[in-house]
Enzyme design. Structure first.
Site, mmCIF file in Angstrom:
data_model
loop_
_atom_site.group_PDB
_atom_site.id
_atom_site.type_symbol
_atom_site.label_atom_id
_atom_site.label_comp_id
_atom_site.label_asym_id
_atom_site.label_seq_id
_atom_site.Cartn_x
_atom_site.Cartn_y
_atom_site.Cartn_z
ATOM 1 N N LYS A 14 0.830 -1.214 0.000
ATOM 2 C CA LYS A 14 0.000 0.000 0.000
ATOM 3 C C LYS A 14 0.867 1.267 0.000
ATOM 4 C CE LYS A 14 -2.286 -0.808 3.870
ATOM 5 N NZ LYS A 14 -1.573 -2.028 4.316
ATOM 6 N N ARG A 88 -9.496 0.303 8.681
ATOM 7 C CA ARG A 88 -8.947 -1.031 8.913
ATOM 8 C C ARG A 88 -9.935 -1.926 9.643
ATOM 9 N NH1 ARG A 88 -3.302 0.485 8.679
ATOM 10 N NH2 ARG A 88 -1.815 -1.192 8.842
ATOM 11 N N ARG A 127 11.885 -5.313 4.349
ATOM 12 C CA ARG A 127 11.378 -3.953 4.123
ATOM 13 C C ARG A 127 12.184 -2.943 4.954
ATOM 14 N NH1 ARG A 127 5.156 -2.112 4.768
ATOM 15 N NH2 ARG A 127 5.362 -2.677 6.954
ATOM 16 N N ARG A 160 11.390 -0.707 10.463
ATOM 17 C CA ARG A 160 10.351 -0.315 11.418
ATOM 18 C C ARG A 160 10.361 -1.313 12.566
ATOM 19 N NH1 ARG A 160 4.826 0.535 8.057
ATOM 20 N NH2 ARG A 160 4.100 -0.507 9.915
ATOM 21 N N ARG A 171 0.745 -8.778 14.055
ATOM 22 C CA ARG A 171 -0.033 -7.835 13.236
ATOM 23 C C ARG A 171 -0.943 -8.576 12.276
ATOM 24 N NH1 ARG A 171 4.552 -4.329 10.699
ATOM 25 N NH2 ARG A 171 2.936 -3.073 9.748
#
Ligand code: AMP
Length: 218
Positions: A14, A88, A127, A160, A171
């Site tokens: 996203k 969400r 990432r 992160r 998550r």
């Protein structure tokens, strides 16, 4: 007014795709995660509250995120926006519908970037985001030109804290079921389009832009 909701599990792409879509439509990106990370970095009361949930991979309570996100939408989305990371949950989606309806507006399209869970966990280990502005990279599939340095603003790349594997799994477990509810909310309104997320960045962008214009229900 063009309101586009970008849906996908954490790591689906996203944050990478939202700017491309926003450029195409000439509207801003409103990214709930970026808003929250900025509040955490600034140490505001919201940031302190948000950090307790984010560091465990949990969703922020609906009341809190709805209020701050809708405030941003009112001030920044004059001609529309690409929404990245909000809504969400179904309650958030309903709150968004109500807020838009007050001005005769609505979500025009929800675009779902679909990637299987196992691929997501692998992706998120590699990432990285830039420290200054959260520009997104992947050391395996989308590296910066100079290692560990953002191509756009030169700031260092960091992982992160919530991208570490244990937090990623938390998550996924907490965030994927409500994401499916949100997708269903837009599917039943006839405005959901699903795009295959396991292709090149440009391939996903092309499919998303095609899906913006496609009139057929998903
Ligand atoms: P993201 O950058 O979109 O992956 O968001 C990072 C974290 O911020 C999430 O794991 C949640 O803890 C929190 N967050 C972002 N958007 C929302 C939302 N719409 N509702 C609840 N929590 C959110």
């Amino acid at each position: 007014m063009s309101i586009i909701v970008l849906l996908g599990a954490p790591g689906a792409g996203k944050g990478t795709q939202a700017p491309t879509l926003a450029n195409h439509l000439d509207v801003p990106v409103l990214a709930s995660g970026d808003l929250l990370r900025a509040a955490v970095a600034a140490g505001t009361p919201l940031g302190l509250e948000a950090d307790r949930y984010m560091s465990r991979g949990q969703l922020i309570p609906d009341d809190t995120i709805v209020k701050i996100f809708l405030d941003q939408l009112r001030s920044r989305a004059r001609n529309g926006a690409v929404l990245d990371g909000f809504p969400r949950t179904r309650a958030q989606a309903e709150a968004l519908d109500r807020a838009l309806a007050e001005h005769g507006d609505k979500v025009d399209r929800a675009l779902y970037i679909a990637v299987p869970l196992d691929d997501l966990v692998v992706r998120m280990a590699s990432r990285r985001i830039c420290e200054a502005n959260g520009h997104v990279y992947n050391v395996a599939t989308n590296p910066p030109q100079t290692p560990n340095q953002c191509d756009i603003d030169g700031s260092p790349l960091i992982q992160r804290p919530d991208d570490e594997e244990a937090t990623v799994r938390a998550r996924m477990a907490q965030q994927v079921p409500p994401l499916e509810d949100v997708a269903e909310h837009y599917r039943s309104a006839g405005i959901l389009r699903t795009v295959e997320g396991r292709q090149s960045i440009e391939g996903v962008s092309g499919d998303l832009i095609a899906a913006l214009e496609d009139g057929a229900p998903a």
